[in-house]
Design a protein around this motif. Structure first.
Motif, short mmCIF file in Angstrom:
data_model
loop_
_atom_site.label_atom_id
_atom_site.label_comp_id
_atom_site.label_asym_id
_atom_site.label_seq_id
_atom_site.Cartn_x
_atom_site.Cartn_y
_atom_site.Cartn_z
N GLN A 68 2.15 10.65 -13.88
CA GLN A 68 0.70 10.45 -13.89
C GLN A 68 0.26 9.82 -15.20
O GLN A 68 -0.57 8.91 -15.21
N GLU A 69 0.80 10.30 -16.30
CA GLU A 69 0.43 9.75 -17.60
C GLU A 69 0.95 8.32 -17.76
O GLU A 69 0.27 7.46 -18.34
N ALA A 70 2.15 8.06 -17.23
CA ALA A 70 2.71 6.71 -17.34
C ALA A 70 1.90 5.69 -16.55
O ALA A 70 1.96 4.49 -16.83
N LEU A 71 1.15 6.16 -15.56
CA LEU A 71 0.33 5.28 -14.74
C LEU A 71 -1.15 5.34 -15.13
O LEU A 71 -2.01 4.88 -14.38
N LEU A 91 0.81 -1.21 0.00
CA LEU A 91 0.00 0.00 0.00
C LEU A 91 0.85 1.26 0.00
O LEU A 91 1.94 1.31 0.58
N VAL A 92 0.32 2.30 -0.64
CA VAL A 92 0.89 3.63 -0.60
C VAL A 92 0.73 4.18 0.83
O VAL A 92 -0.31 3.95 1.45
N PRO A 93 1.72 4.88 1.42
CA PRO A 93 2.95 5.35 0.80
C PRO A 93 4.16 4.43 0.98
O PRO A 93 5.24 4.75 0.50
N GLN A 94 3.98 3.31 1.68
CA GLN A 94 5.11 2.39 1.85
C GLN A 94 5.53 1.78 0.52
O GLN A 94 6.68 1.38 0.36
N ALA A 95 4.61 1.68 -0.41
CA ALA A 95 4.91 1.17 -1.75
C ALA A 95 4.42 2.19 -2.77
O ALA A 95 3.60 3.07 -2.46
N THR A 96 4.92 2.10 -3.98
CA THR A 96 4.48 2.97 -5.06
C THR A 96 3.37 2.28 -5.86
O THR A 96 3.16 1.06 -5.76
N VAL A 97 2.66 3.06 -6.65
CA VAL A 97 1.64 2.48 -7.53
C VAL A 97 2.29 1.53 -8.53
O VAL A 97 1.71 0.48 -8.87
N GLU A 98 3.49 1.86 -8.98
CA GLU A 98 4.21 0.95 -9.87
C GLU A 98 4.42 -0.41 -9.20
O GLU A 98 4.26 -1.46 -9.83
N GLN A 99 4.79 -0.40 -7.93
CA GLN A 99 4.98 -1.65 -7.19
C GLN A 99 3.65 -2.38 -6.98
O GLN A 99 3.60 -3.61 -6.99
N GLN A 100 2.58 -1.63 -6.79
CA GLN A 100 1.27 -2.27 -6.65
C GLN A 100 0.88 -2.99 -7.93
O GLN A 100 0.39 -4.13 -7.89
N ILE A 153 -7.29 -16.69 -17.27
CA ILE A 153 -7.37 -15.85 -16.07
C ILE A 153 -8.08 -14.55 -16.42
O ILE A 153 -7.77 -13.91 -17.42
N VAL A 154 -9.05 -14.20 -15.60
CA VAL A 154 -9.76 -12.93 -15.74
C VAL A 154 -9.39 -12.05 -14.56
O VAL A 154 -9.49 -12.45 -13.40
N LEU A 155 -8.94 -10.86 -14.86
CA LEU A 155 -8.54 -9.89 -13.84
C LEU A 155 -9.71 -8.96 -13.58
O LEU A 155 -10.26 -8.36 -14.52
N MET A 156 -10.12 -8.85 -12.32
CA MET A 156 -11.25 -8.01 -11.94
C MET A 156 -10.82 -7.07 -10.82
O MET A 156 -10.12 -7.47 -9.90
N GLY A 157 -11.21 -5.80 -10.90
CA GLY A 157 -10.87 -4.85 -9.85
C GLY A 157 -11.97 -3.86 -9.60
O GLY A 157 -12.78 -3.56 -10.50
N HIS A 158 -12.00 -3.33 -8.38
CA HIS A 158 -12.98 -2.32 -8.00
C HIS A 158 -12.26 -1.04 -7.59
O HIS A 158 -11.29 -1.08 -6.84
N SER A 159 -12.72 0.11 -8.10
CA SER A 159 -12.22 1.41 -7.70
C SER A 159 -10.72 1.52 -8.00
O SER A 159 -10.31 1.37 -9.15
N ALA A 160 -9.88 1.79 -6.99
CA ALA A 160 -8.44 1.82 -7.24
C ALA A 160 -7.95 0.47 -7.76
O ALA A 160 -6.99 0.41 -8.55
N GLY A 161 -8.59 -0.62 -7.33
CA GLY A 161 -8.25 -1.94 -7.86
C GLY A 161 -8.58 -2.07 -9.33
O GLY A 161 -7.90 -2.79 -10.07
N ALA A 162 -9.62 -1.36 -9.80
CA ALA A 162 -9.93 -1.35 -11.23
C ALA A 162 -8.84 -0.61 -11.99
O ALA A 162 -8.46 -1.01 -13.10
N HIS A 163 -8.35 0.48 -11.42
CA HIS A 163 -7.23 1.19 -12.06
C HIS A 163 -6.03 0.26 -12.20
O HIS A 163 -5.41 0.18 -13.28
N LEU A 164 -5.69 -0.48 -11.13
CA LEU A 164 -4.53 -1.37 -11.20
C LEU A 164 -4.76 -2.50 -12.19
O LEU A 164 -3.85 -2.88 -12.95
N ALA A 165 -5.97 -3.06 -12.21
CA ALA A 165 -6.28 -4.12 -13.18
C ALA A 165 -6.16 -3.60 -14.60
O ALA A 165 -5.61 -4.27 -15.49
N ALA A 166 -6.67 -2.38 -14.84
CA ALA A 166 -6.60 -1.80 -16.18
C ALA A 166 -5.15 -1.50 -16.57
O ALA A 166 -4.75 -1.69 -17.73
N LEU A 167 -4.35 -1.06 -15.61
CA LEU A 167 -2.95 -0.76 -15.90
C LEU A 167 -2.19 -2.03 -16.28
O LEU A 167 -1.43 -2.04 -17.27
#
Length: 330
Positions: free
Chosen positions: A248-251, A146-155, A177-191
Protein backbone atom coordinates in the motif's frame (compact mmCIF):
# COMPACT_ATOMS: atom_id res chain seq x y z
CA UNK A 1 -18.79 13.26 3.92
CA UNK A 2 -17.19 9.84 3.60
CA UNK A 3 -19.57 8.54 0.94
CA UNK A 4 -18.11 10.85 -1.69
CA UNK A 5 -14.77 9.09 -2.14
CA UNK A 6 -13.54 7.17 -5.16
CA UNK A 7 -16.70 5.15 -5.44
CA UNK A 8 -18.85 8.18 -6.16
CA UNK A 9 -17.32 8.22 -9.64
CA UNK A 10 -18.14 4.54 -9.80
CA UNK A 11 -21.66 5.35 -8.69
CA UNK A 12 -21.95 7.89 -11.49
CA UNK A 13 -20.99 5.27 -14.07
CA UNK A 14 -23.43 2.80 -12.62
CA UNK A 15 -26.29 5.26 -12.19
CA UNK A 16 -25.93 6.52 -15.75
CA UNK A 17 -25.96 2.93 -16.96
CA UNK A 18 -29.07 2.01 -14.98
CA UNK A 19 -31.20 5.08 -15.51
CA UNK A 20 -32.91 3.47 -18.54
CA UNK A 21 -35.08 1.43 -16.15
CA UNK A 22 -36.02 -2.06 -15.08
CA UNK A 23 -36.70 -3.50 -18.54
CA UNK A 24 -33.35 -2.57 -20.02
CA UNK A 25 -31.62 -3.58 -16.80
CA UNK A 26 -33.09 -7.07 -17.03
CA UNK A 27 -32.17 -7.43 -20.70
CA UNK A 28 -28.58 -6.16 -20.71
CA UNK A 29 -26.99 -6.98 -17.35
CA UNK A 30 -25.87 -10.41 -16.10
CA UNK A 31 -28.26 -12.17 -13.76
CA UNK A 32 -25.95 -11.64 -10.77
CA UNK A 33 -26.38 -7.87 -11.21
CA UNK A 34 -30.14 -7.93 -10.91
CA UNK A 35 -30.29 -7.75 -7.15
CA UNK A 36 -33.19 -6.46 -5.11
CA UNK A 37 -30.97 -3.69 -3.71
CA UNK A 38 -30.05 -2.50 -7.20
CA UNK A 39 -33.66 -2.51 -8.36
CA UNK A 40 -34.64 -0.46 -5.34
CA UNK A 41 -32.02 2.12 -6.31
CA UNK A 42 -33.98 2.89 -9.47
CA UNK A 43 -36.71 4.27 -7.21
CA UNK A 44 -34.35 6.13 -4.92
CA UNK A 45 -34.24 9.92 -4.77
CA UNK A 46 -30.45 9.73 -5.01
CA UNK A 47 -29.71 6.90 -7.44
CA UNK A 48 -25.96 7.52 -7.52
CA UNK A 49 -25.36 7.08 -3.80
CA UNK A 50 -27.79 4.16 -3.66
CA UNK A 51 -26.08 2.35 -6.55
CA UNK A 52 -22.70 2.98 -4.97
CA UNK A 53 -23.76 1.10 -1.85
CA UNK A 54 -25.43 -1.69 -3.80
CA UNK A 55 -22.39 -2.27 -5.99
CA UNK A 56 -20.20 -3.07 -2.99
CA UNK A 57 -21.87 -6.46 -2.73
CA UNK A 58 -21.71 -7.27 -6.44
CA UNK A 59 -19.14 -9.48 -8.14
CA UNK A 60 -16.49 -7.89 -10.31
CA UNK A 61 -18.13 -9.25 -13.47
CA UNK A 62 -21.26 -7.28 -12.66
CA UNK A 63 -19.41 -4.02 -12.02
CA UNK A 64 -17.57 -4.41 -15.32
CA UNK A 65 -20.81 -5.12 -17.18
CA UNK A 66 -22.34 -1.93 -15.79
CA UNK A 67 -19.21 0.01 -16.73
CA UNK A 68 -19.24 -1.37 -20.28
CA UNK A 69 -22.87 -0.43 -20.67
CA UNK A 70 -22.19 3.11 -19.46
CA UNK A 71 -19.26 3.43 -21.87
CA UNK A 72 -21.36 2.24 -24.79
CA UNK A 73 -23.69 5.17 -24.22
CA UNK A 74 -20.80 7.52 -25.03
CA UNK A 75 -21.21 6.61 -28.70
CA UNK A 76 -18.75 6.69 -31.58
CA UNK A 77 -15.64 8.82 -31.71
CA UNK A 78 -16.19 12.42 -32.82
CA UNK A 79 -14.98 13.44 -36.27
CA UNK A 80 -11.21 13.88 -36.43
CA UNK A 81 -10.49 11.55 -33.50
CA UNK A 82 -8.48 8.34 -33.78
CA UNK A 83 -8.20 5.22 -31.68
CA UNK A 84 -4.72 3.71 -31.47
CA UNK A 85 -3.15 0.88 -29.49
CA UNK A 86 -0.15 1.43 -27.24
CA UNK A 87 0.11 -2.25 -26.28
CA UNK A 88 -1.20 -5.71 -27.24
CA UNK A 89 -4.03 -5.98 -24.68
CA UNK A 90 -7.49 -4.90 -25.93
CA UNK A 91 -7.63 -2.29 -23.15
CA UNK A 92 -4.25 -0.76 -24.01
CA UNK A 93 -5.72 1.85 -26.33
CA UNK A 94 -6.14 5.62 -26.51
CA UNK A 95 -8.68 7.88 -28.19
CA UNK A 96 -6.99 11.06 -29.32
CA UNK A 97 -7.23 14.20 -31.39
CA UNK A 98 -4.74 16.89 -32.42
CA UNK A 99 -5.28 20.50 -33.50
CA UNK A 100 -5.61 20.52 -37.29
CA UNK A 101 -2.59 21.82 -39.13
CA UNK A 102 -0.43 21.94 -36.00
CA UNK A 103 2.73 19.86 -35.81
CA UNK A 104 4.29 19.03 -32.45
CA UNK A 105 1.40 20.25 -30.32
CA UNK A 106 1.66 19.84 -26.54
CA UNK A 107 -0.53 16.98 -25.27
CA UNK A 108 -2.95 16.48 -22.38
CA UNK A 109 -3.17 12.74 -21.63
CA UNK A 110 -6.25 11.92 -19.52
CA UNK A 111 -6.59 8.88 -17.24
CA UNK A 112 -10.17 7.90 -16.31
CA UNK A 113 -11.41 6.88 -12.86
CA UNK A 114 -13.56 3.97 -11.73
CA UNK A 115 -12.11 2.47 -8.57
CA UNK A 116 -9.25 0.82 -10.50
CA UNK A 117 -11.72 -1.87 -11.59
CA UNK A 118 -14.05 -0.22 -14.11
CA UNK A 119 -14.26 2.85 -16.36
CA UNK A 120 -13.57 3.69 -19.96
CA UNK A 121 -11.63 6.26 -21.99
CA UNK A 122 -14.77 7.44 -23.76
CA UNK A 123 -16.62 8.66 -20.69
CA UNK A 124 -16.77 12.50 -20.72
CA UNK A 125 -13.75 12.71 -23.04
CA UNK A 126 -15.31 14.31 -26.14
CA UNK A 127 -15.87 17.79 -24.79
CA UNK A 128 -12.57 17.78 -22.93
CA UNK A 129 -10.84 17.05 -26.23
CA UNK A 130 -12.79 19.74 -28.09
CA UNK A 131 -11.94 22.30 -25.43
CA UNK A 132 -8.23 21.58 -25.20
CA UNK A 133 -7.83 21.36 -28.97
CA UNK A 134 -9.38 24.82 -29.09
CA UNK A 135 -6.64 25.95 -26.71
CA UNK A 136 -3.94 24.54 -28.99
CA UNK A 137 -3.36 21.23 -27.19
CA UNK A 138 -3.62 17.72 -28.50
CA UNK A 139 -5.77 15.53 -26.24
CA UNK A 140 -5.74 11.78 -25.56
CA UNK A 141 -7.87 9.66 -23.25
CA UNK A 142 -6.32 6.34 -22.26
CA UNK A 143 -7.76 3.02 -21.23
CA UNK A 144 -5.70 0.72 -19.04
CA UNK A 145 -6.00 -2.86 -17.84
CA UNK A 146 -8.36 -3.26 -14.90
CA UNK A 147 -8.24 -4.86 -11.46
CA UNK A 148 -8.46 -7.78 -10.71
CA UNK A 149 -7.21 -9.02 -14.09
CA UNK A 150 -4.32 -6.56 -13.75
CA UNK A 151 -2.53 -5.09 -10.76
CA UNK A 152 -2.29 -1.41 -9.87
CA UNK A 153 1.42 -1.67 -10.67
CA UNK A 154 0.50 -2.80 -14.19
CA UNK A 155 -2.03 0.01 -14.50
CA UNK A 156 0.64 2.59 -13.66
CA UNK A 157 2.91 0.95 -16.21
CA UNK A 158 0.10 1.19 -18.79
CA UNK A 159 -0.13 4.94 -18.16
CA UNK A 160 3.63 5.26 -18.67
CA UNK A 161 3.41 3.14 -21.84
CA UNK A 162 0.65 5.42 -23.17
CA UNK A 163 2.99 8.39 -22.63
CA UNK A 164 5.73 6.55 -24.52
CA UNK A 165 3.29 5.93 -27.38
CA UNK A 166 2.29 9.61 -27.43
CA UNK A 167 5.91 10.74 -27.70
CA UNK A 168 6.25 8.74 -30.95
CA UNK A 169 3.39 10.57 -32.68
CA UNK A 170 4.45 13.22 -35.22
CA UNK A 171 1.60 15.51 -34.14
CA UNK A 172 2.78 15.56 -30.51
CA UNK A 173 5.66 17.43 -28.90
CA UNK A 174 7.44 14.59 -27.06
CA UNK A 175 8.70 16.89 -24.31
CA UNK A 176 5.48 18.80 -23.55
CA UNK A 177 3.07 16.28 -22.08
CA UNK A 178 0.65 16.99 -19.24
CA UNK A 179 -0.77 14.02 -17.38
CA UNK A 180 -4.31 14.51 -16.08
CA UNK A 181 -6.42 12.04 -14.08
CA UNK A 182 -9.72 11.87 -12.23
CA UNK A 183 -10.38 9.86 -9.05
CA UNK A 184 -8.51 6.53 -9.33
CA UNK A 185 -7.02 7.97 -12.53
CA UNK A 186 -5.65 10.86 -10.46
CA UNK A 187 -3.99 8.34 -8.16
CA UNK A 188 -2.37 6.63 -11.17
CA UNK A 189 -1.28 9.96 -12.68
CA UNK A 190 0.23 11.02 -9.34
CA UNK A 191 1.99 7.68 -8.96
CA UNK A 192 3.58 7.92 -12.41
CA UNK A 193 4.53 11.53 -11.70
CA UNK A 194 6.29 10.68 -8.42
CA UNK A 195 7.69 7.15 -8.77
CA UNK A 196 10.24 7.19 -11.65
CA UNK A 197 10.12 3.39 -11.94
CA UNK A 198 7.24 3.39 -14.40
CA UNK A 199 8.48 6.03 -16.84
CA UNK A 200 11.98 4.56 -16.76
CA UNK A 201 10.64 1.14 -17.71
CA UNK A 202 8.76 2.74 -20.63
CA UNK A 203 11.86 4.59 -21.82
CA UNK A 204 10.40 8.02 -21.01
CA UNK A 205 12.47 10.76 -19.34
CA UNK A 206 10.70 12.32 -16.36
CA UNK A 207 11.26 15.75 -17.93
CA UNK A 208 8.83 14.81 -20.75
CA UNK A 209 5.96 15.09 -18.24
CA UNK A 210 5.80 18.86 -18.07
CA UNK A 211 2.87 18.92 -15.66
CA UNK A 212 0.35 16.82 -13.73
CA UNK A 213 -3.31 17.77 -13.11
CA UNK A 214 -5.19 15.80 -10.44
CA UNK A 215 -9.00 15.96 -10.28
CA UNK A 216 -10.34 14.94 -6.85
CA UNK A 217 -7.88 12.11 -6.45
CA UNK A 218 -8.32 8.90 -4.57
CA UNK A 219 -5.76 7.65 -2.11
CA UNK A 220 -2.55 9.62 -2.57
CA UNK A 221 -1.69 7.91 0.72
CA UNK A 222 -3.34 4.53 0.18
CA UNK A 223 -2.64 3.10 3.63
CA UNK A 224 -4.08 6.19 5.31
CA UNK A 225 -7.21 6.09 3.17
CA UNK A 226 -7.75 2.39 3.82
CA UNK A 227 -7.41 2.92 7.56
CA UNK A 228 -10.14 5.59 7.58
CA UNK A 229 -13.12 4.44 9.67
CA UNK A 230 -15.69 5.51 7.05
CA UNK A 231 -14.57 4.32 3.64
CA UNK A 232 -17.69 3.16 1.75
CA UNK A 233 -15.59 1.63 -1.04
CA UNK A 234 -13.22 -0.27 1.22
CA UNK A 235 -13.82 -3.49 -0.71
CA UNK A 236 -12.47 -1.86 -3.90
CA UNK A 237 -9.38 -0.64 -2.08
CA UNK A 238 -8.81 -4.15 -0.73
CA UNK A 239 -9.28 -5.62 -4.21
CA UNK A 240 -6.83 -3.10 -5.69
CA UNK A 241 -4.20 -2.82 -2.95
CA UNK A 242 -4.59 -5.90 -0.78
CA UNK A 243 -3.77 -6.08 2.92
CA UNK A 244 0.03 -5.76 2.75
CA UNK A 245 0.82 -2.35 4.20
CA UNK A 246 4.24 -2.28 2.54
CA UNK A 247 2.59 -2.65 -0.88
CA UNK A 248 0.00 0.00 0.00
CA UNK A 249 2.80 2.40 0.86
CA UNK A 250 4.74 1.50 -2.30
CA UNK A 251 1.66 2.47 -4.32
CA UNK A 252 1.11 5.78 -2.48
CA UNK A 253 2.26 8.88 -4.40
CA UNK A 254 2.78 10.78 -1.14
CA UNK A 255 5.37 8.18 -0.08
CA UNK A 256 7.31 8.82 -3.33
CA UNK A 257 7.21 12.63 -3.21
CA UNK A 258 10.90 13.05 -2.45
CA UNK A 259 12.77 14.13 -5.59
CA UNK A 260 12.71 13.38 -8.46
CA UNK A 261 9.13 14.23 -9.43
CA UNK A 262 7.33 15.89 -12.31
CA UNK A 263 8.07 19.58 -11.87
CA UNK A 264 4.63 21.27 -12.12
CA UNK A 265 1.42 20.18 -10.37
CA UNK A 266 -2.19 21.39 -10.19
CA UNK A 267 -4.32 19.56 -7.62
CA UNK A 268 -8.09 20.18 -7.59
CA UNK A 269 -9.88 18.49 -4.70
CA UNK A 270 -13.60 18.98 -4.14
CA UNK A 271 -13.83 21.54 -1.34
CA UNK A 272 -16.53 19.71 0.61
CA UNK A 273 -14.47 16.49 0.79
CA UNK A 274 -12.29 16.83 3.85
CA UNK A 275 -10.31 13.68 3.09
CA UNK A 276 -9.58 14.71 -0.49
CA UNK A 277 -8.47 18.19 0.58
CA UNK A 278 -6.27 16.80 3.35
CA UNK A 279 -4.61 14.21 1.11
CA UNK A 280 -4.09 16.82 -1.62
CA UNK A 281 -2.45 19.23 0.81
CA UNK A 282 -0.20 16.52 2.26
CA UNK A 283 0.95 15.46 -1.20
CA UNK A 284 1.51 19.10 -2.19
CA UNK A 285 3.58 19.84 0.91
CA UNK A 286 5.92 16.95 0.21
CA UNK A 287 6.21 17.79 -3.48
CA UNK A 288 7.04 21.42 -2.65
CA UNK A 289 9.64 20.30 -0.13
CA UNK A 290 11.26 18.30 -2.93
CA UNK A 291 11.38 21.35 -5.23
CA UNK A 292 8.25 20.97 -7.36
CA UNK A 293 5.87 23.83 -8.15
CA UNK A 294 2.43 22.91 -6.79
CA UNK A 295 -0.97 24.58 -6.62
CA UNK A 296 -3.82 23.13 -4.56
CA UNK A 297 -7.11 24.78 -5.48
CA UNK A 298 -10.14 23.29 -3.67
CA UNK A 299 -13.22 23.52 -5.89
CA UNK A 300 -16.40 24.92 -4.33
CA UNK A 301 -19.85 24.04 -5.65
CA UNK A 302 -18.46 20.85 -7.22
CA UNK A 303 -18.96 17.17 -6.52
CA UNK A 304 -16.65 14.29 -7.33
CA UNK A 305 -18.75 13.74 -10.46
CA UNK A 306 -19.34 17.27 -11.71
CA UNK A 307 -15.68 18.29 -11.40
CA UNK A 308 -14.84 15.73 -14.09
CA UNK A 309 -18.05 15.86 -16.09
CA UNK A 310 -18.09 19.66 -16.49
CA UNK A 311 -14.42 20.09 -17.32
CA UNK A 312 -14.30 21.67 -20.76
CA UNK A 313 -17.70 23.37 -20.46
CA UNK A 314 -17.80 27.02 -21.47
CA UNK A 315 -17.54 29.20 -18.38
CA UNK A 316 -16.77 26.29 -16.05
CA UNK A 317 -14.66 27.73 -13.19
CA UNK A 318 -12.55 24.57 -12.81
CA UNK A 319 -11.73 24.67 -16.51
CA UNK A 320 -10.57 28.28 -16.11
CA UNK A 321 -8.14 27.15 -13.39
CA UNK A 322 -6.82 24.30 -15.56
CA UNK A 323 -6.46 26.57 -18.61
CA UNK A 324 -4.47 29.09 -16.58
CA UNK A 325 -2.15 26.32 -15.35
CA UNK A 326 -1.62 24.96 -18.86
CA UNK A 327 -0.96 28.44 -20.27
CA UNK A 328 1.78 28.88 -17.70
CA UNK A 329 3.58 25.83 -19.07
CA UNK A 330 3.82 27.10 -22.65
Amino acid sequence: MGISRTGLGLGLLAASALVAGHGVLAQQLPSECRTTALRQCLLSADRQLCVLGAMQGMPDSCRKAISARAASRAGALPAGWREDAYGPDPLQKVDWVAPPGVRKAPLVLFVHGGGWSIGDKRMDAGKKGAHFVGEGWAFASANYRLVPQATVEQQAQDVASAIAWARRQPDVDPDRIVLMGHSAGAHLAALVGTDPTYLKAAGVPLSAVQGVVLLDGAGYDVAQQMAAPRNPVQSMYVQAFGSDRARQEALSPTRHAAAPNASNWLILPVERRADSVAQSQELAAKLKAAGATVQVVPQPAKTHMTLNRELGDAGDPSTVVVDRFLAGLR
